[in-house]
Design a protein around this motif. Structure first.
Motif, PDB file in Angstrom:
ATOM      1  N   ASP A  54       4.588  11.349  -2.922  1.00 22.29           N
ATOM      2  CA  ASP A  54       3.477  10.543  -2.425  1.00 22.29           C
ATOM      3  C   ASP A  54       2.264  10.961  -3.250  1.00 22.29           C
ATOM      4  O   ASP A  54       1.665  12.006  -3.002  1.00 22.29           O
ATOM      5  CB  ASP A  54       3.272  10.843  -0.934  1.00 22.29           C
ATOM      6  CG  ASP A  54       2.038  10.154  -0.361  1.00 22.29           C
ATOM      7  OD1 ASP A  54       1.209   9.674  -1.155  1.00 22.29           O
ATOM      8  OD2 ASP A  54       1.907  10.115   0.871  1.00 22.29           O
ATOM      9  N   HIS A 108      -6.693   1.314  -2.772  1.00 21.02           N
ATOM     10  CA  HIS A 108      -7.980   1.562  -2.096  1.00 21.02           C
ATOM     11  C   HIS A 108      -8.418   3.024  -2.169  1.00 21.02           C
ATOM     12  O   HIS A 108      -9.533   3.353  -1.761  1.00 21.02           O
ATOM     13  CB  HIS A 108      -7.970   1.043  -0.652  1.00 21.02           C
ATOM     14  CG  HIS A 108      -7.241   1.885   0.345  1.00 21.02           C
ATOM     15  ND1 HIS A 108      -7.879   2.839   1.097  1.00 21.02           N
ATOM     16  CD2 HIS A 108      -5.949   1.908   0.734  1.00 21.02           C
ATOM     17  CE1 HIS A 108      -6.999   3.406   1.918  1.00 21.02           C
ATOM     18  NE2 HIS A 108      -5.815   2.860   1.710  1.00 21.02           N
ATOM     19  N   LYS A 109      -7.577   3.894  -2.736  1.00 18.43           N
ATOM     20  CA  LYS A 109      -7.986   5.280  -2.925  1.00 18.43           C
ATOM     21  C   LYS A 109      -8.653   5.495  -4.286  1.00 18.43           C
ATOM     22  O   LYS A 109      -9.159   6.562  -4.564  1.00 18.43           O
ATOM     23  CB  LYS A 109      -6.788   6.224  -2.765  1.00 18.43           C
ATOM     24  CG  LYS A 109      -6.080   6.157  -1.406  1.00 18.43           C
ATOM     25  CD  LYS A 109      -6.882   6.782  -0.287  1.00 18.43           C
ATOM     26  CE  LYS A 109      -6.335   6.525   1.106  1.00 18.43           C
ATOM     27  NZ  LYS A 109      -5.145   7.263   1.463  1.00 18.43           N
ATOM     28  N   HIS A 120       1.424  13.346   4.503  1.00 21.53           N
ATOM     29  CA  HIS A 120       0.701  12.273   5.203  1.00 21.53           C
ATOM     30  C   HIS A 120       1.655  11.664   6.243  1.00 21.53           C
ATOM     31  O   HIS A 120       2.867  11.661   6.037  1.00 21.53           O
ATOM     32  CB  HIS A 120       0.305  11.230   4.147  1.00 21.53           C
ATOM     33  CG  HIS A 120      -0.567  10.138   4.652  1.00 21.53           C
ATOM     34  ND1 HIS A 120      -0.051   9.026   5.284  1.00 21.53           N
ATOM     35  CD2 HIS A 120      -1.912   9.957   4.613  1.00 21.53           C
ATOM     36  CE1 HIS A 120      -1.057   8.216   5.613  1.00 21.53           C
ATOM     37  NE2 HIS A 120      -2.197   8.760   5.215  1.00 21.53           N
ATOM     38  N   ASN A 180      -4.118  15.032   1.252  1.00 18.18           N
ATOM     39  CA  ASN A 180      -5.214  14.132   1.607  1.00 18.18           C
ATOM     40  C   ASN A 180      -6.331  14.817   2.391  1.00 18.18           C
ATOM     41  O   ASN A 180      -7.431  14.301   2.473  1.00 18.18           O
ATOM     42  CB  ASN A 180      -4.696  12.931   2.391  1.00 18.18           C
ATOM     43  CG  ASN A 180      -3.683  13.305   3.451  1.00 18.18           C
ATOM     44  OD1 ASN A 180      -2.635  13.866   3.138  1.00 18.18           O
ATOM     45  ND2 ASN A 180      -4.001  13.027   4.696  1.00 18.18           N
ATOM     46  N   ASP A 194       5.843   4.535   0.493  1.00 14.02           N
ATOM     47  CA  ASP A 194       6.538   5.729   0.997  1.00 14.02           C
ATOM     48  C   ASP A 194       7.747   5.339   1.848  1.00 14.02           C
ATOM     49  O   ASP A 194       8.829   5.903   1.706  1.00 14.02           O
ATOM     50  CB  ASP A 194       5.579   6.597   1.823  1.00 14.02           C
ATOM     51  CG  ASP A 194       4.614   7.393   0.947  1.00 14.02           C
ATOM     52  OD1 ASP A 194       4.962   7.677  -0.213  1.00 14.02           O
ATOM     53  OD2 ASP A 194       3.519   7.745   1.430  1.00 14.02           O
ATOM     54  N   SER A 218      -1.748   3.816  -4.118  1.00 15.25           N
ATOM     55  CA  SER A 218      -2.447   2.827  -3.303  1.00 15.25           C
ATOM     56  C   SER A 218      -3.831   2.551  -3.880  1.00 15.25           C
ATOM     57  O   SER A 218      -4.603   3.484  -4.122  1.00 15.25           O
ATOM     58  CB  SER A 218      -2.571   3.338  -1.872  1.00 15.25           C
ATOM     59  OG  SER A 218      -3.303   2.425  -1.092  1.00 15.25           O
ATOM     60  N   MET A 261       4.446  15.656  -1.403  1.00 13.64           N
ATOM     61  CA  MET A 261       3.237  14.976  -1.855  1.00 13.64           C
ATOM     62  C   MET A 261       2.652  15.621  -3.118  1.00 13.64           C
ATOM     63  O   MET A 261       2.800  16.822  -3.340  1.00 13.64           O
ATOM     64  CB  MET A 261       2.190  14.919  -0.747  1.00 13.64           C
ATOM     65  CG  MET A 261       1.540  16.241  -0.421  1.00 13.64           C
ATOM     66  SD  MET A 261       0.617  16.250   1.159  1.00 13.64           S
ATOM     67  CE  MET A 261      -0.076  14.631   1.303  1.00 13.64           C
ATOM     68  N   VAL A 296      -0.520   9.213  -3.631  1.00 16.95           N
ATOM     69  CA  VAL A 296      -1.630   8.319  -3.268  1.00 16.95           C
ATOM     70  C   VAL A 296      -2.986   8.980  -3.512  1.00 16.95           C
ATOM     71  O   VAL A 296      -3.933   8.324  -3.932  1.00 16.95           O
ATOM     72  CB  VAL A 296      -1.478   7.837  -1.805  1.00 16.95           C
ATOM     73  CG1 VAL A 296      -2.694   7.052  -1.356  1.00 16.95           C
ATOM     74  CG2 VAL A 296      -0.219   6.978  -1.652  1.00 16.95           C
ATOM     75  N   GLN A 297      -3.079  10.295  -3.277  1.00 19.28           N
ATOM     76  CA  GLN A 297      -4.361  10.981  -3.505  1.00 19.28           C
ATOM     77  C   GLN A 297      -4.554  11.380  -4.969  1.00 19.28           C
ATOM     78  O   GLN A 297      -5.672  11.648  -5.389  1.00 19.28           O
ATOM     79  CB  GLN A 297      -4.457  12.234  -2.629  1.00 19.28           C
ATOM     80  CG  GLN A 297      -4.672  11.946  -1.158  1.00 19.28           C
ATOM     81  CD  GLN A 297      -6.064  11.393  -0.860  1.00 19.28           C
ATOM     82  OE1 GLN A 297      -7.026  11.664  -1.577  1.00 19.28           O
ATOM     83  NE2 GLN A 297      -6.166  10.621   0.195  1.00 19.28           N
ATOM     84  N   GLY A 319       0.816  -1.218   0.000  1.00 19.30           N
ATOM     85  CA  GLY A 319       0.000   0.000   0.000  1.00 19.30           C
ATOM     86  C   GLY A 319       0.844   1.259   0.000  1.00 19.30           C
ATOM     87  O   GLY A 319       2.075   1.212  -0.144  1.00 19.30           O
ATOM     88  N   GLY A 320       0.166   2.373   0.195  1.00 19.30           N
ATOM     89  CA  GLY A 320       0.836   3.672   0.160  1.00 19.30           C
ATOM     90  C   GLY A 320       1.894   3.811   1.248  1.00 19.30           C
ATOM     91  O   GLY A 320       2.993   4.326   1.003  1.00 19.30           O
ATOM     92  N   SER A 321       1.590   3.356   2.439  1.00 17.94           N
ATOM     93  CA  SER A 321       2.537   3.504   3.550  1.00 17.94           C
ATOM     94  C   SER A 321       3.830   2.747   3.266  1.00 17.94           C
ATOM     95  O   SER A 321       4.923   3.280   3.474  1.00 17.94           O
ATOM     96  CB  SER A 321       1.914   2.998   4.854  1.00 17.94           C
ATOM     97  OG  SER A 321       0.745   3.728   5.146  1.00 17.94           O
TER      98      SER A 321
HETATM   99  C1  LIG Z   1      -4.014   6.949   2.229  1.00 17.49           C
HETATM  100  C2  LIG Z   1      -2.740   7.646   2.063  1.00 17.49           C
HETATM  101  C3  LIG Z   1      -1.506   7.000   2.343  1.00 17.49           C
HETATM  102  C4  LIG Z   1      -1.425   5.627   2.947  1.00 17.49           C
HETATM  103  O1  LIG Z   1      -1.833   4.631   2.038  1.00 17.49           O
HETATM  104  P1  LIG Z   1      -2.216   3.176   2.589  1.00 17.49           P
HETATM  105  O2  LIG Z   1      -2.419   2.359   1.365  1.00 17.49           O
HETATM  106  O3  LIG Z   1      -3.469   3.350   3.396  1.00 17.49           O
HETATM  107  O4  LIG Z   1      -1.065   2.709   3.416  1.00 17.49           O
HETATM  108  C5  LIG Z   1      -0.338   7.700   2.121  1.00 17.49           C
HETATM  109  N1  LIG Z   1      -0.359   8.950   1.631  1.00 17.49           N
HETATM  110  C6  LIG Z   1      -1.502   9.597   1.336  1.00 17.49           C
HETATM  111  C7  LIG Z   1      -1.450  10.986   0.778  1.00 17.49           C
HETATM  112  C8  LIG Z   1      -2.727   8.969   1.547  1.00 17.49           C
HETATM  113  O5  LIG Z   1      -3.862   9.622   1.264  1.00 17.49           O
END
Ligand SMILES: *Cc1c(COP(=O)(O)O)cnc(C)c1O
Length: 295
Positions: free
Chosen positions: A176, A201-202, A100, A151, A75, A199, A147, A178-179, A70-72
């Motif tokens: 990052d 799930h976003k 984040h 988020n 990163d 990630s 980023m 992810v968003q 995932g995102g975490s």
């Molecule tokens: C949700 C999110 C993460 C973490 O992603 P996960 O898949 O939940 O670990 C990291 N950075 C940003 C900006 C996010 O919105």
């Protein structure tokens, strides 16, 4: 009455089509992708096709994509992995104050380990100051991590300008995203991005699966030691259903991107106008133009 969910920044509902694409890899195709016989080769093929899908959307080579949890994890892998790899060159990292926790806490951990981190501030619209960024650069700076989109308020940072500054100074640039991924077009070549987190799930994919792009030639130490998966960069038998789901969700997001964004933006504008009408003294945080459609 059904629930109205308004927090798609925290997570999204998994798309049914995505779940359908994943099902065969949960029920039937259980081969270990590292196995050389037929059922292993089948799941290997599914992973590599998914990698191609991700690479095409970001405009990079599939050999530059690593699947993670995932995102975490993406990163952590990028920031720690690059910081450790280039420690002989320097121990300084630049980030922003509005990252984040996956980035902020990673940087704090590196500080405990002896790295130096500069935290750049943002203006009243939530956008980082490029002059402050330039002034923070030192001879020992090896990594800039900023980023793509925030988020909480959805503001989009000047990524291309940051990429150019980093390139000019021979500093690696991680973002990052992810968003941002799934909500806007991202070309890592055009934007001079060396490393990027996403990630599933976003963007209506499953939880617990993400990806990391790292430009060819940029080295990083792996966090998870073990088997040879992900070209020796991330050990552990692959989450095949998750990977297939991530690719499917990404494909769907970009197929319908303009149409979806237009719809979301008009809903958002309607909502903001209604709230403004009813509550005249309301204040909206962040730049109103440089932000994701849904924020
Ligand atoms: C949700 C999110 C993460 C973490 O992603 P996960 O898949 O939940 O670990 C990291 N950075 C940003 C900006 C996010 O919105």
């Amino acid at each position: 009455m059904g629930m109205i969910y308004l927090d798609n920044n925290a997570t999204t509902k998994t798309d049914e089509e995505v779940v359908q694409a994943m099902m065969p890899y949960l029920l039937e195709n259980y081969g270990n992708p590292s196995s050389i016989y037929k059922i292993g080769r089948e799941t290997r093929k599914a992973i590599e096709e998914s990698r191609e899908t991700v690479a095409k959307i970001l405009n990079c080579d599939s050999s530059e994509i690593y699947f993670t949890s995932g995102g975490s994890e993406s990163d952590n892998t990028a920031i720690k992995g690059i910081a450790y790899q280039y420690i002989k060159k320097g121990n300084h990292i630049i980030t922003s104050k509005i990252e984040h926790p996956a980035v902020l806490e990673t940087c704090k951990q590196l500080e405990k380990e002896g790295f130096e981190v500069s935290y750049i501030g943002v203006d009243e619209n939530g956008i980082i100051n490029l002059e402050e960024l330039k002034n923070a650069i030192k001879d020992t700076t090896t990594l800039i991590t900023i980023m793509f989109a925030n988020n909480e308020i959805g503001t989009i940072q000047p990524i291309k300008e940051i990429g150019e500054i980093a390139k000019e100074h021979n500093i690696i640039f991680h973002t990052d995203a992810v968003q941002a991924v799934g909500n806007m077009r991202i070309d890592v070549q055009d934007l001079h991005i060396d490393s990027l987190s996403l990630s599933a799930h976003k963007f209506y994919g499953p939880k617990g699966i993400g990806a990391l792009y790292v430009r060819k030639g940029v080295l990083f130490q792996r966090l998870i030691d073990g088997g040879h998966q992900e070209r020796n960069k991330r050990a552990g038998t692959e989450n095949i259903a998750g990977i297939v789901g991530l690719a499917k969700a990404l494909e769907l997001a970009y197929q319908n991107l303009d149409e979806h964004n237009e719809k979301i933006k008009s809903l958002k504008d309607y909502y903001i106008n209604q709230v403004k009408e009813k509550i005249p003294y309301i204040k909206i945080n962040g730049d109103l133009e440089r932000r994701l459609p849904r924020k």
